[in-house]
Design an enzyme around this catalytic site. Structure first.
Site, PDB file in Angstrom:
ATOM      1  N   HIS A 199       0.819  -1.215   0.000  1.00  0.00           N
ATOM      2  CA  HIS A 199       0.000   0.000   0.000  1.00  0.00           C
ATOM      3  C   HIS A 199       0.847   1.258   0.000  1.00  0.00           C
ATOM      4  O   HIS A 199       2.061   1.233   0.249  1.00  0.00           O
ATOM      5  CB  HIS A 199      -0.958   0.005   1.194  1.00  0.00           C
ATOM      6  CG  HIS A 199      -0.290   0.084   2.545  1.00  0.00           C
ATOM      7  ND1 HIS A 199       0.131   1.277   3.092  1.00  0.00           N
ATOM      8  CD2 HIS A 199       0.016  -0.874   3.462  1.00  0.00           C
ATOM      9  CE1 HIS A 199       0.662   1.051   4.282  1.00  0.00           C
ATOM     10  NE2 HIS A 199       0.614  -0.254   4.530  1.00  0.00           N
TER      11      HIS A 199
ATOM     12  N   CYS B 108       2.854  -4.624   6.992  1.00  0.00           N
ATOM     13  CA  CYS B 108       2.547  -4.348   5.590  1.00  0.00           C
ATOM     14  C   CYS B 108       3.750  -3.735   4.884  1.00  0.00           C
ATOM     15  O   CYS B 108       4.692  -3.272   5.509  1.00  0.00           O
ATOM     16  CB  CYS B 108       1.347  -3.409   5.490  1.00  0.00           C
ATOM     17  SG  CYS B 108      -0.211  -4.145   6.056  1.00  0.00           S
TER      18      CYS B 108
END
Length: 203
Positions: free
Chosen positions: A161, A177
């Site tokens: 992301h 992440c």
């Protein structure tokens, strides 16, 4: 003014800015998308090898797949023919990273974000205020785009992301992440298809 002197003066700001190329200025300039405006990335604050580049890269992964080199904070989109698009990334702290194989289960533009149960459990003081979710936009931790990593049909809760903290690129500080500069994640998003294989390398 002679051509040679003109060329020197044009090139001088690039040199002073850390050998930034014209493509760097284009890749990391301001972007307006879905009504939101992303600021120019201050590239003088980043190592040149954290910038988006097509590079030679040998792997047995197929074209269209992704390799995340966690120890070196690099992500490679495999183009085939021994070539890849390389991006600098931010990764998870020790013990907070996915390893092995996954695939892109879905993609989202300007995604909303809700802390995972593990994030609420491990850091409730910070994350509980966001338990109801954060709508998509420039202030969202997932940035402009997100690619959700799945295994066996189930969401792993790990994502590739964007980020509203570009200074974290090249660092190991996330909750697992893989973070990218917003301009980079928008580029990757257009390349990667749902179902694409993702290999996450660990030390």
């Amino acid at each position: 003014m002679t051509i040679s002197r003109r060329g020197f003066l044009i090139g001088l700001p690039l040199f002073a800015a850390g050998c930034q190329t014209n493509s760097d200025f284009e890749n990391y300039g301001p972007v307006t998308d879905a009504g939101y405006t992303l600021k120019r990335i201050p590239l003088d604050k980043f190592k040149p090898d954290l910038r988006r580049r097509e590079v030679a890269y040998e792997t047995n992964m197929p074209a269209g797949s992704v390799v995340v080199d966690t120890p070196n904070k690099r992500l490679y989109y495999i183009m085939g023919g021994g070539k890849a698009m390389r991006y600098g990334v931010g990764v998870g702290r020790n013990g907070y990273a996915l390893a092995g194989m996954a695939y892109v289960g879905r993609k989202a533009e300007w995604p909303s974000w809700t802390p995972s149960p593990n994030m609420l459990r491990t850091n409730p003081k910070h994350n509980m205020q966001f338990a109801g979710g954060v709508p998509g936009g420039p202030n969202n931790p997932l940035g402009a785009r997100a690619m959700y990593l799945y295994r066996g049909g189930k969401d792993t809760m790990f994502r590739l992301h964007g980020t509203n903290q570009p200074w974290s690129i090249g660092e190991a500080m996330s909750s697992g992440c893989v973070r990218m500069m917003n301009q980079d994640v928008m580029d990757l998003y257009e390349r990667v298809k749902v179902g694409a294989q993702v290999k996450i390398l660990q030390a």
